[in-house]
Design an enzyme around this catalytic site. Structure first.
Site, mmCIF file in Angstrom:
data_model
loop_
_atom_site.group_PDB
_atom_site.id
_atom_site.type_symbol
_atom_site.label_atom_id
_atom_site.label_comp_id
_atom_site.label_asym_id
_atom_site.label_seq_id
_atom_site.Cartn_x
_atom_site.Cartn_y
_atom_site.Cartn_z
ATOM 1 N N CYS A 258 12.424 5.986 -47.906
ATOM 2 C CA CYS A 258 11.941 5.684 -46.496
ATOM 3 C C CYS A 258 13.021 6.263 -45.396
ATOM 4 O O CYS A 258 12.582 6.661 -44.383
ATOM 5 C CB CYS A 258 11.873 4.343 -46.235
ATOM 6 S SG CYS A 258 13.113 3.287 -46.950
ATOM 7 N N THR A 259 14.178 6.415 -46.145
ATOM 8 C CA THR A 259 15.228 6.695 -44.912
ATOM 9 C C THR A 259 14.853 8.302 -44.781
ATOM 10 O O THR A 259 14.813 9.012 -43.970
ATOM 11 C CB THR A 259 16.646 6.900 -45.808
ATOM 12 O OG1 THR A 259 16.755 5.296 -46.278
ATOM 13 C CG2 THR A 259 17.571 7.099 -44.854
#
Ligand SMILES: [Zn+2]
Length: 441
Positions: free
Chosen positions: A209-210
Site C-alpha cells: 500500500c505504501t
C-alpha cells in the site's frame, strides 16, 4: 618431514604445534605428528568459492591443509574480479570451484583441492560424512540452513548419548558490507543455525500500500516500477534481469518519473541496481578478516592447539573497528538439533491449509520457503500440498482453501513438513489454542 625446504616452509606452524602453551586445549599434546595429520589426513570442505571462499582456500592451503574440497555452483562474472582474487579476466564464465581449485593447486605444491561445480543439495550424506571439518563462506541463508540440517542428520546416538565421533564441526562465516560474523558450530553440542534463526531478519520488503499510494523514499518508487509497472507494461517481454543495463535503464527512467511526481529526491542509477538486485556491496577487507578468523578456527579445531571461538563473533567496520564475541545458546526445543518434537500452535481447525503454510513461512523461528505437507490421516499417508513437483501441486492445490478440519486434521495430530531449508522432513504436532471449536461447542 621431507626436505629442508619443506622443513623451513612450515617452521611457523611447528612453533605452534610442537610446543605447549597457556592457550592449548587440555587434550593437546605437542608433537610433529599433528602437522603430518593436517597435511596428510585432515579433510576440509569449503562451501562457496566466492569472496570468502577465495580467501579461505588461500588461507587453508598456506596453513598446511592439503586435502581440501570446494563446492560452488556459480560461474565467474566480471563484477567478481575486484576481490575474488583467484580469478582472472580469461576465466569469465568458467566454474568458480574449478578455477579456484586449479589456481591453488598450481600455486601451492602438494596441495590438492578437489572442485565440485554443483549445488550443495546435489551431494548426499556419504559425501559430507568424509570430512573432518566443514567451513562455509555462503551468502545464502537457505544453503546455510540446509548444510546445518545435513550435519545434524549425520549425528548418531547410543541410548540418547551423542556419539562424539559423528560430530563434524562447522565453521560459518558471513559478511554484509562492512559487517561480518564467524561462528563455530558443533552440531548436537552447541547452538546450531536453526537455534538462532531469529537473528536473521526477514528480507526488507515494503508494504504494497505504501509503494502504491504513499511513497516516501526513492526505494518505494523503484519497488513500484519493479513489482507493479514492469508486469503491467512488460517492456521487454521477459522477467527483469538485474544484469541487463537496458532493463535497469527502463526501471531507472520510470522510477525518476514517479519520484518527480511525489517530490522525492535521491534516486540514482546505482540505487536502482541495488534495489532491483537486492545487493549490498561486498567489501574485500571484511571478507579478508572474516575468512582469516574462519581459517584460524579450522586450524584450532584440527589441531587442538587452542580453545575454539565460543561461539559467535561479530565484526563491524562501519565506524572504526568493533568486534565482540558471545556464546549463542542452544535452543532446548530447536527444530533441527533437539530431540524434542515440536508443537505448532494455531488458532483452531477452522484455519485453511493456505494459512497454515503462510504461518510456516512467516514465523521467525521457522522461516520456511516452500513447505510441502503430508500427514497420516485415518491410517493413510496423504500429501496435503506440495509446491515443488508440478503434477502434485496441481492435484493438491484444491486443498489450500480447505480447512484443517475438512482435511481430517485435529488437535494433537502430527504433520510432516518438507522444505528446501533442510534435507530432512520435520514433524510438527498441531496444537489448537481453541479446542472448543473442534468439539462443536
Ligand atoms: Zn539447533
Amino acid at each position: 618431514m621431507g626436505s629442508d625446504h619443506t622443513h623451513r616452509r612450515w617452521s611457523h606452524l611447528r612453533k605452534v604445534l610442537e610446543r605447549s602453551g597457556p592457550f592449548c586445549r587440555p587434550d593437546f599434546e605437542p608433537s610433529p605428528d599433528t602437522l603430518q595429520f593436517l597435511m596428510e589426513n585432515c579433510k576440509i570442505l569449503v562451501i562457496g568459492a566466492g569472496g570468502l571462499g577465495c580467501e579461505l582456500l588461500k588461507n587453508l592451503a598456506l596453513m598446511g591443509f592439503r586435502k581440501i574440497d570446494v563446492i560452488d555452483m556459480d560461474t565467474i562474472e566480471l563484477s567478481n574480479l575486484n576481490r575474488q582474487f583467484l580469478f582472472r579476466h580469461k576465466d569469465l564464465g568458467s566454474s568458480k570451484a574449478e578455477v579456484a581449485a586449479k589456481f591453488i593447486n598450481n600455486r601451492i605444491p602438494a596441495c590438492n583441492v578437489t572442485p565440485h561445480c554443483c549445488m550443495i543439495q546435489d551431494k548426499d550424506d556419504t559425501f559430507y560424512r568424509q570430512f573432518h571439518i566443514i567451513v562455509c563462506g555462503l551468502d545464502s541463508i537457505v544453503a546455510r540452513r540446509w548444510i546445518n540440517g545435513m550435519l545434524i542428520s549425520l549425528l548418531t546416538y547410543n541410548d540418547d548419548e551423542l556419539d562424539q565421533s559423528s560430530v563434524i564441526p562447522m565453521v560459518d562465516g558471513g559478511t554484509e558490507g562492512f559487517k561480518g560474523n564467524v561462528r563455530v558450530i558443533l552440531p548436537g553440542i552447541t547452538a546450531c543455525i536453526e537455534c538462532t534463526l531469529d537473528l536473521y531478519p526477514p528480507q526488507v520488503t515494503y508494504p504494497l500500500c505504501t509503494i502504491a499510494n504513499t511513497p516516501r523514499l526513492p526505494e518505494h518508487c523503484i519497488e513500484y516500477v519493479k513489482v507493479i509497472q514492469w508486469p503491467k507494461e512488460n517492456p521487454f517481454e521477459c522477467p527483469i534481469d538485474g544484469d541487463d543495463p537496458q532493463h535497469i535503464n527502463w526501471i531507472y527512467e520510470k522510477s525518476i518519473e514517479r519520484a518527480t511526481q511525489f517530490g522525492i529526491r535521491g534516486l540514482t542509477y546505482r540505487l536502482v541496481q541495488g534495489v532491483v538486485k537486492n545487493i549490498i556491496p561486498a567489501v574485500a577487507s571484511t571478507n579478508a578478516t572474516i575468512a582469516a578468523t574462519c581459517a584460524t578456527e579450522v586450524f584450532k579445531l584440527a589441531t587442538s592447539c587452542s580453545a575454539s571461538l565460543n561461539n559467535y563473533m561479530v565484526l563491524s567496520n562501519v565506524d572504526g573497528i568493533y568486534t565482540y564475541t558471545y556464546e549463542a545458546e542452544k535452543k532446548h526445543d530447536c527444530l533441527a538439533c533437539s530431540q524434542i518434537s515440536r508443537e505448532l500452535e494455531i488458532r483452531d481447525g477452522n484455519i485453511k491449509l493456505k494459512e497454515l503454510i503462510e504461518l510456516l513461512c512467516e514465523r521467525h523461528d521457522l522461516q520456511m520457503k516452500n513447505p510441502g505437507i503430508t500427514a497420516n490421516v485415518e491410517g493413510k499417508n496423504k500429501t496435503l500440498y506440495m509446491q515443488t513437483v508440478a503434477s502434485i501441486e496441481e492435484k493438491t492445490r484444491i486443498n489450500l482453501s480447505k480447512t484443517l478440519m475438512d482435511l481430517g486434521l485435529a488437535d494433537g495430530m502430527e504433520i510432516n513438513v518438507a522444505d528446501i531449508t533442510t534435507p530432512n522432513t520435520m514433524t510438527l504436532k498441531l496444537k489448537f489454542k481453541n479446542t472448543d471449536v473442534e468439539m462443536g461447542v
